[in-house]
Scaffold this motif. Structure first.
Motif, PDB file in Angstrom:
ATOM      1  N   ILE A 841       0.841  -1.205   0.000  1.00 12.08           N
ATOM      2  CA  ILE A 841       0.000   0.000   0.000  1.00 12.08           C
ATOM      3  C   ILE A 841       0.871   1.248   0.000  1.00 12.08           C
ATOM      4  CG2 ILE A 841      -1.693   1.301   1.369  1.00 12.08           C
ATOM      5  CD1 ILE A 841      -2.829  -1.462   2.230  1.00 12.08           C
ATOM      6  N   ALA A 842       1.977   1.217   0.741  1.00  8.13           N
ATOM      7  CA  ALA A 842       2.903   2.350   0.762  1.00  8.13           C
ATOM      8  C   ALA A 842       3.463   2.631  -0.627  1.00  8.13           C
ATOM      9  CB  ALA A 842       4.043   2.068   1.737  1.00  8.13           C
ATOM     10  N   LYS A 843       3.843   1.576  -1.325  1.00 12.01           N
ATOM     11  CA  LYS A 843       4.412   1.758  -2.668  1.00 12.01           C
ATOM     12  C   LYS A 843       3.320   2.180  -3.666  1.00 12.01           C
ATOM     13  CE  LYS A 843       8.310   0.361  -1.005  1.00 12.01           C
ATOM     14  NZ  LYS A 843       9.262   1.366  -0.489  1.00 12.01           N
ATOM     15  N   ARG A 844       2.118   1.664  -3.489  1.00 14.99           N
ATOM     16  CA  ARG A 844       1.025   2.024  -4.394  1.00 14.99           C
ATOM     17  C   ARG A 844       0.645   3.492  -4.233  1.00 14.99           C
ATOM     18  NH1 ARG A 844      -1.086   1.975  -9.250  1.00 14.99           N
ATOM     19  NH2 ARG A 844      -3.349   1.672  -9.351  1.00 14.99           N
ATOM     20  N   LEU A 845       0.754   4.037  -3.026  1.00 13.27           N
ATOM     21  CA  LEU A 845       0.461   5.452  -2.824  1.00 13.27           C
ATOM     22  C   LEU A 845       1.346   6.350  -3.686  1.00 13.27           C
ATOM     23  CD1 LEU A 845      -0.207   5.705   1.022  1.00 13.27           C
ATOM     24  CD2 LEU A 845      -1.717   6.577  -0.778  1.00 13.27           C
ATOM     25  N   MET A 846       2.543   5.886  -4.019  1.00 14.45           N
ATOM     26  CA  MET A 846       3.436   6.669  -4.879  1.00 14.45           C
ATOM     27  C   MET A 846       2.816   6.869  -6.262  1.00 14.45           C
ATOM     28  SD  MET A 846       7.076   4.888  -3.982  1.00 14.45           S
ATOM     29  CE  MET A 846       7.586   4.623  -2.281  1.00 14.45           C
ATOM     30  N   ASP A 847       2.096   5.872  -6.756  1.00  9.62           N
ATOM     31  CA  ASP A 847       1.431   6.006  -8.054  1.00  9.62           C
ATOM     32  C   ASP A 847       0.333   7.059  -8.009  1.00  9.62           C
ATOM     33  OD1 ASP A 847       2.955   4.055  -9.387  1.00  9.62           O
ATOM     34  OD2 ASP A 847       1.654   2.435  -8.697  1.00  9.62           O
ATOM     35  N   TYR A 848      -0.177   7.327  -6.807  1.00  8.34           N
ATOM     36  CA  TYR A 848      -1.191   8.358  -6.603  1.00  8.34           C
ATOM     37  C   TYR A 848      -0.580   9.717  -6.281  1.00  8.34           C
ATOM     38  CZ  TYR A 848      -4.905   4.787  -6.451  1.00  8.34           C
ATOM     39  OH  TYR A 848      -5.805   3.788  -6.758  1.00  8.34           O
ATOM     40  N   GLY A 849       0.759   9.767  -6.241  1.00  7.87           N
ATOM     41  CA  GLY A 849       1.445  11.039  -6.007  1.00  7.87           C
ATOM     42  C   GLY A 849       1.674  11.371  -4.552  1.00  7.87           C
ATOM     43  N   PHE A 850       1.664  10.364  -3.672  1.00  2.00           N
ATOM     44  CA  PHE A 850       1.813  10.621  -2.241  1.00  2.00           C
ATOM     45  C   PHE A 850       2.945   9.807  -1.627  1.00  2.00           C
ATOM     46  CE2 PHE A 850      -2.689  11.953  -2.660  1.00  2.00           C
ATOM     47  CZ  PHE A 850      -2.598  13.213  -2.064  1.00  2.00           C
ATOM     48  N   HIS A 851       3.556  10.395  -0.613  1.00  2.00           N
ATOM     49  CA  HIS A 851       4.482   9.688   0.263  1.00  2.00           C
ATOM     50  C   HIS A 851       3.651   8.882   1.249  1.00  2.00           C
ATOM     51  CE1 HIS A 851       7.643   8.951   3.223  1.00  2.00           C
ATOM     52  NE2 HIS A 851       8.537   9.545   2.445  1.00  2.00           N
ATOM     53  N   ALA A 852       4.089   7.681   1.559  1.00  2.00           N
ATOM     54  CA  ALA A 852       3.360   6.848   2.515  1.00  2.00           C
ATOM     55  C   ALA A 852       3.414   7.457   3.903  1.00  2.00           C
ATOM     56  CB  ALA A 852       3.965   5.454   2.541  1.00  2.00           C
ATOM     57  N   PRO A 853       2.365   7.254   4.720  1.00  2.00           N
ATOM     58  CA  PRO A 853       2.450   7.610   6.147  1.00  2.00           C
ATOM     59  C   PRO A 853       3.495   6.730   6.836  1.00  2.00           C
ATOM     60  CG  PRO A 853       0.178   7.227   5.446  1.00  2.00           C
ATOM     61  CD  PRO A 853       1.055   6.724   4.349  1.00  2.00           C
ATOM     62  N   THR A 854       3.688   6.954   8.122  1.00  2.00           N
ATOM     63  CA  THR A 854       4.636   6.145   8.891  1.00  2.00           C
ATOM     64  C   THR A 854       4.172   4.689   8.885  1.00  2.00           C
ATOM     65  OG1 THR A 854       5.163   8.016  10.292  1.00  2.00           O
ATOM     66  CG2 THR A 854       5.700   5.844  11.160  1.00  2.00           C
ATOM     67  N   GLU A 871      -2.292  21.503   5.897  1.00  2.00           N
ATOM     68  CA  GLU A 871      -2.934  20.958   4.695  1.00  2.00           C
ATOM     69  C   GLU A 871      -4.409  21.372   4.612  1.00  2.00           C
ATOM     70  OE1 GLU A 871      -1.086  19.779   2.537  1.00  2.00           O
ATOM     71  OE2 GLU A 871       0.717  19.350   3.710  1.00  2.00           O
ATOM     72  N   ASP A 872      -4.823  21.814   3.430  1.00  2.00           N
ATOM     73  CA  ASP A 872      -6.213  22.229   3.216  1.00  2.00           C
ATOM     74  C   ASP A 872      -7.099  21.006   2.977  1.00  2.00           C
ATOM     75  OD1 ASP A 872      -6.743  22.000   0.031  1.00  2.00           O
ATOM     76  OD2 ASP A 872      -4.662  22.534   0.439  1.00  2.00           O
ATOM     77  N   LYS A 873      -8.393  21.233   2.993  1.00  5.78           N
ATOM     78  CA  LYS A 873      -9.351  20.135   2.841  1.00  5.78           C
ATOM     79  C   LYS A 873      -9.167  19.408   1.513  1.00  5.78           C
ATOM     80  CE  LYS A 873     -14.338  19.130   2.888  1.00  5.78           C
ATOM     81  NZ  LYS A 873     -14.451  18.609   1.506  1.00  5.78           N
ATOM     82  N   GLY A 874      -8.869  20.155   0.460  1.00  2.65           N
ATOM     83  CA  GLY A 874      -8.697  19.529  -0.849  1.00  2.65           C
ATOM     84  C   GLY A 874      -7.572  18.502  -0.852  1.00  2.65           C
ATOM     85  N   GLU A 875      -6.448  18.835  -0.195  1.00  7.57           N
ATOM     86  CA  GLU A 875      -5.331  17.897  -0.147  1.00  7.57           C
ATOM     87  C   GLU A 875      -5.669  16.701   0.747  1.00  7.57           C
ATOM     88  OE1 GLU A 875      -1.198  16.957  -1.265  1.00  7.57           O
ATOM     89  OE2 GLU A 875      -2.923  18.016  -2.097  1.00  7.57           O
ATOM     90  N   LEU A 876      -6.354  16.948   1.851  1.00  8.72           N
ATOM     91  CA  LEU A 876      -6.773  15.846   2.715  1.00  8.72           C
ATOM     92  C   LEU A 876      -7.709  14.909   1.961  1.00  8.72           C
ATOM     93  CD1 LEU A 876      -7.598  17.794   6.031  1.00  8.72           C
ATOM     94  CD2 LEU A 876      -5.411  16.785   5.349  1.00  8.72           C
ATOM     95  N   ASP A 877      -8.610  15.481   1.184  1.00  8.70           N
ATOM     96  CA  ASP A 877      -9.556  14.664   0.411  1.00  8.70           C
ATOM     97  C   ASP A 877      -8.842  13.845  -0.655  1.00  8.70           C
ATOM     98  OD1 ASP A 877     -11.881  15.314   1.771  1.00  8.70           O
ATOM     99  OD2 ASP A 877     -12.276  17.083   0.548  1.00  8.70           O
ATOM    100  N   ARG A 878      -7.856  14.458  -1.330  1.00  8.78           N
ATOM    101  CA  ARG A 878      -7.116  13.714  -2.355  1.00  8.78           C
ATOM    102  C   ARG A 878      -6.428  12.498  -1.739  1.00  8.78           C
ATOM    103  NH1 ARG A 878      -6.695  18.838  -4.631  1.00  8.78           N
ATOM    104  NH2 ARG A 878      -4.966  19.483  -3.284  1.00  8.78           N
ATOM    105  N   PHE A 879      -5.858  12.691  -0.547  1.00  9.96           N
ATOM    106  CA  PHE A 879      -5.178  11.568   0.102  1.00  9.96           C
ATOM    107  C   PHE A 879      -6.188  10.493   0.506  1.00  9.96           C
ATOM    108  CE2 PHE A 879      -3.251   9.176   3.525  1.00  9.96           C
ATOM    109  CZ  PHE A 879      -1.955   8.977   3.075  1.00  9.96           C
TER     110      PHE A 879
END
Length: 970
Positions: A841-854, A871-879
């Motif tokens: 899941i951590a590696k798959r998040l990279m395909d979505y443009g995100f760094h994995a959480p801890t 972080e604004d609501k839009g970024e939280l929603d994207r994650f």
């Protein structure tokens, strides 16, 4: 709100992500009408702060920049010839602009996720190569905190290598009298808890016996003398002990390197490679060693491996050397590098290349020679005839010469009443030499000399002239024009995900906005060019920042005194524990050495306790993540006569405010112990509660988390400690400048100075220049803004929790089903249902443009999410959209719509090359691989390598750049 008040609060609206409309929607999702109502259900009423913080009203960004400019002018810029491990530098503008001042380089996280960190990993590999080549030793780490602590790490590494039994068979460590004094200061601090006997003397007459496990010498030494240590090293080795050599990278461009002299380890500072003085830091220290220490060298090592497609890929090698993973079995608590500064130093070497470095070194040596011979011609005696950049002059008029130099805005080093030190650096030009020599002139004879363009070096011993080549690799012989260098830096930057790409929601790491206004002053000359041992009256600006920031941190923590010296969070832990240890000893209770540590605590906690000479006893946790109170009571009673204290994190590492925290603290106090609070989660306390209110005695603060200092790709950090009044006199001291002094804050807010213990860092205020960032953060937010930041950190976390609990199990919430500023998502069920693990899941998040959480901390098979207030609501929603989309992908595996092995999660991350190849053989589409949600197409971040093979990299450790021929073969 009037116009003036609105202007003063402008930074608050720029630092905090959600606006009023978004705040309303988020509160509605969480089930509250306002922030105060959410806080009442989240933070236990018994610990909530009743009064507003005693912090000045907020400043606008424009007002702050005016203010900090005026404060900076209280620092006086002199030409520094003090040396002692700190030198004037010329930071190439291309590096200053494109790395030091570039959020693409300073906002990255530590490169645990290698696939989206290849740029800085390559730069850190370059750094390791520079260090290995110049010292002629095969193994280097990716930087340490400073030269003095690197020396201490070498000492402790030697100690553990030679003393396997409970009682040390070889307890002695020799240190040459001509080490830098600040290094000795830290060595004495670090030796004491282990019972190491430091023996200080002249290496020429040292009586090394079988009782010694090692020795440390300086090259060139504290007096600037270039000594031939070959015979001494042989003597130490004959007695089955190790030798570490503190050395100077620039000198090694023309001197025989430590490895060729027989040293086992070389340590030092890379500050000379283009990093500003900054009143002591941050600077990258280094350590190189023989292969024997491959498994024990502290800190991070960058190594070469392959990705899933067989391409070259870099990663942090041997990750168990992040020794805090070993907890109380650790031999070091180092978990931080100085990555940003190591990258600057590496780029300095790339830009100048071997020929450029040698020319700089030779120019410094020639200028030093001119000054030395001119001073001798005027009747003075030099301590040594063999020198590189430092002269020590005997005189019966040291004060007079120092005073005359000061009138010319020149700082010389007064070693004692009869010796003056003069250290030259790369900033010196010919005109400076006249001014320098004039300090030793009788004011009758004119200063004159002739400078030959073919000047030969007459003061480097022939037997110690470097013969071996260095930095022959292609990378150090290519990028010498600014265009090439700029593009190389950008090429590496594009491989890395940083905060200017997307949010980095790392639990416990607080990756918040590092505002540009907080950062800008750091490169101003009046902050950057102050030597840490310059006379105090030249550092009025730093004095003001230190005193005011200390007061603000005391107000925020509800403590009485503050030390800003520790230059990392782990150093802060160590300093806090030493403070507790010194207190017990002063009370006549040296037997109090047991530290209770909950199983849920940060891994550095037990490692730090062991380093402080304490015995670790683990306290259990309940199913809900709370500390097991019955186990705590039993162990506190069991060890009541030897109890030193407890180390707790609050809110807990599980992201909850334990209602029992005051009771926990009372139990410890009732049994004679002190309470140490880890400041990792202070972002959930500021303005709402405080360690002092909760009942703690000491707390370290991660300024690189809560107080907005950038993570820098794995460092710098700062970990100052705040304490109750009874511990104030036991805070760290320092051998130089503010000798054994630190700032103590009385109830009326005025500072006084008291005597304290030894140093934990090389400079009195650690990495002093980056204190400006936290100072700016506090001054621009003010009391209300600081509290609002905490409230929004809690709101953002609970909003994401509320969204994600629809699809995932959330571990550990309070009785109202709320979390603090972070929360844990349980991914373990998917191992059973789809053979999908947290790493997938951590590696798959990279395909979505995100760094994995801890990942897998504090619970294996989970992720811990901390969005921060920025972080604004839009970024939280994207994650959240990304994680929920991944959940649907897992369902496709669970229902056999996708193959269990050939699916986007197991093959993640997907590189651009793999997606555009004509031979696409997967059972899912290219679009599903690279563009699973519509938003990704607007700003796609491509990982530069596929999943990295960690095992291969550990089995075949390669931690320096390959030779040019290797690239030719490819």
């Amino acid at each position: 709100m009037n116009i003036l008040e609105a202007q003063s609060k402008e930074f608050l609206q720029r630092h905090i992500g959600p606006d009023a409309t978004e705040t309303g929607k988020m509160l509605d999702k969480v089930g509250f009408n306002n922030l105060d109502a959410l806080m009442e259900q989240t933070v236990p009423s018994a610990i909530r702060m009743a009064e507003a913080l005693d912090i000045p009203k907020p400043m606008s960004e424009n007002e702050y920049l005016r203010h900090i400019k005026n404060v900076s002018l209280k620092n006086k810029i002199f030409h520094n010839y003090i040396g002692q491990g700190y030198y004037g530098t010329l930071t190439p503008s291309v590096i200053l602009r494109n790395i030091f001042e570039n959020p693409g380089w300073y906002t990255q996280y530590t490169p645990y996720q290698a696939e989206i960190s290849q740029g800085r990993l390559e730069s850190l590999l370059n750094f390791q190569t520079v260090i290995c080549d110049l010292t002629s030793l095969p193994l280097a780490n990716a930087s340490l905190l400073d030269e003095a602590t690197a020396a201490a790490e070498a000492m402790i590494m030697f100690y553990h290598s030679k003393n396997k039994a409970t009682v040390a068979e070889k307890p002695r460590f020799f240190i040459d009298a001509e080490l830098f004094p600040q290094t000795k200061d830290v060595l004495y601090t670090r030796a004491k808890p282990f019972g190491i006997e430091l023996v200080e003397g002249d290496y020429k007459t040292a009586g090394i016996t079988k009782e010694y496990f090692g020795a440390l010498i300086q090259y060139p030494n504290n007096k600037g003398s270039i000594e031939d240590y070959r015979s001494f090293i042989e003597t130490v080795h004959r007695n089955e002990a190790y030798v570490a050599m503190a050395t100077d990278l620039l000198a090694l461009a023309i001197l025989t390197p430590p490895g060729e002299l027989g040293a086992d380890v070389a340590i030092g500072s890379a500050q000379r490679f283009g990093v500003p003085l900054g009143y002591g830091g941050p600077h990258a220290a280094f350590m190189t060693a023989t292969d024997e220490f491959k498994r024990t060298i502290p800190g991070r090592i960058i190594g070469i491996s392959e990705d899933a497609n067989g391409n070259r890929a870099l990663r942090m090698a041997l990750q168990t050397r992040e020794q805090h993973i070993k907890r109380e079995k650790a031999t070091s608590n180092i978990c931080t590098a100085q990555a940003l500064l190591a990258n600057m130093a590496a780029m300095y070497a790339v830009y100048h290349g071997p020929d450029g470095l040698k020319k700089i070194a030779e120019r410094i040596a020639v200028f030093t020679q001119i000054v030395g011979e001119a001073i001798e011609a005027r009747g003075f005696e030099l301590v040594s005839d063999h020198y590189f950049d430092t002269l020590v002059i005997k005189t019966n008029n040291a004060a007079g010469i120092i005073g005359k130099a000061a009138q010319q805005k020149i700082n010389l080093r007064q070693i004692d009443h009869q010796h003056i030190g003069v250290s030259l650096d790369e900033t010196v030009i010919v005109e400076d030499l006249y001014d320098l020599i004039n300090c030793f002139e009788n004011d009758v004879n004119p200063v004159s000399f002739e400078l030959s363009t073919e000047e030969e070096l007459r003061h480097i011993p022939e037997s110690l002239v470097r013969q071996s080549a260095f930095l022959t690799q292609q990378v150090f012989n290519t990028y010498h024009s600014e265009s090439k260098m700029m593009r190389y830096i950008k090429y590496l930057e594009n491989k890395d995900l940083s905060l200017n790409t997307s949010m980095i929601s790392l639990g416990s790491c607080t990756m918040k906005l590092n505002a540009a206004t907080e950062m800008i002053p750091l490169s101003w000359a009046h902050w950057a060019n102050i030597h840490p041992f310059a006379p105090v009256n030249q550092a009025g600006g730093y004095k003001q920042i230190v005193e005011e920031l200390s007061q603000y941190l005391c107000a925020i923590t509800a403590f009485d005194a503050c030390s800003l010296q520790p230059n990392s969070g782990a150093q802060g832990e160590y300093a806090g524990l030493l403070t507790i240890k010194a207190y017990h000893e002063a009370q006549g209770n040296p037997q109090r050495n047991v530290m209770l540590i909950p199983i849920s605590a940060h891994g550095t906690n037990p490692a730090s306790a062991v380093m402080a000479g304490m015995k670790v006893v683990v306290v259990k946790a309940l199913e809900n993540g709370y500390i097991d109170m019955e186990d705590l009571k039993a162990k506190a009673a069991q060890y009541k006569d030897v109890l030193a204290g407890i180390m707790i994190t609050y809110p807990s590492t599980y992201g909850i405010y334990e209602e029992t925290v005051k009771e926990i603290n009372q139990i410890i106090h009732d049994n004679g112990g002190q309470v140490y609070m880890d400041g990792a989660n202070m972002n959930a306390q500021v303005g709402l509660t405080a360690p002092g209110l909760i009942g703690a005695d000491v707390c370290h603060l991660n300024l690189h988390k809560t107080f907005a200092i950038p993570h820098g790709g794995g460092g710098p950090g700062m970990g100052p400690i705040c304490v109750k009044e009874h511990l104030a006199q036991h805070l760290p001291g320092h051998v130089f400048l503010h000798k054994a002094k630190t700032i103590s804050i009385n109830g009326n807010g005025t500072g006084n100075h008291q005597n304290h213990e030894g140093a934990v860092s090389a400079a009195p205020y650690g990495s002093a220049s980056i204190l400006l960032i936290s100072y700016a953060y506090i001054r621009m937010l003010g009391a209300e803004g600081l509290k609002a930041a905490t409230q929004y950190a809690i709101l953002n976390a609970n909003y994401m929790r509320a969204r994600l609990e629809e699809d995932f199990d959330i571990l550990y919430t309070n009785s109202n089903n709320l979390c603090a500023h972070e929360f844990i998502v349980d991914l373990r069920p998917f191992k059973k249902t789809a053979q999908v693990e947290a790493e997938d899941i951590a590696k798959r998040l990279m395909d979505y443009g995100f760094h994995a959480p801890t990942m897998s901390f504090p619970v294996p098979g989970t992720i811990m999410i901390e969005p921060t207030e920025s972080e604004d609501k839009g970024e939280l929603d994207r994650f959240c959209d990304a994680l929920q989309s991944i959940r649907k992908e897992i369902q496709k595996i669970e229902t056999a719509t996708w193959d269990g092995k050939d699916n986007p999660l197991k093959n993640a991350p997907h590189t651009q090359q793999s997606v555009i190849t004509s031979a696409w053989e997967h059972r899912y589409t290219r679009e599903e691989a690279a563009f699973p949600l519509p938003y990704i197409a607007h700003n796609k971040f491509w990982p530069s390598v596929a999943r990295v093979n960690n095992t291969l990299g550990d089995r075949n450790l390669i931690c320096t750049c390959e030779p040019t021929e290797a690239y030719m073969e490819v």
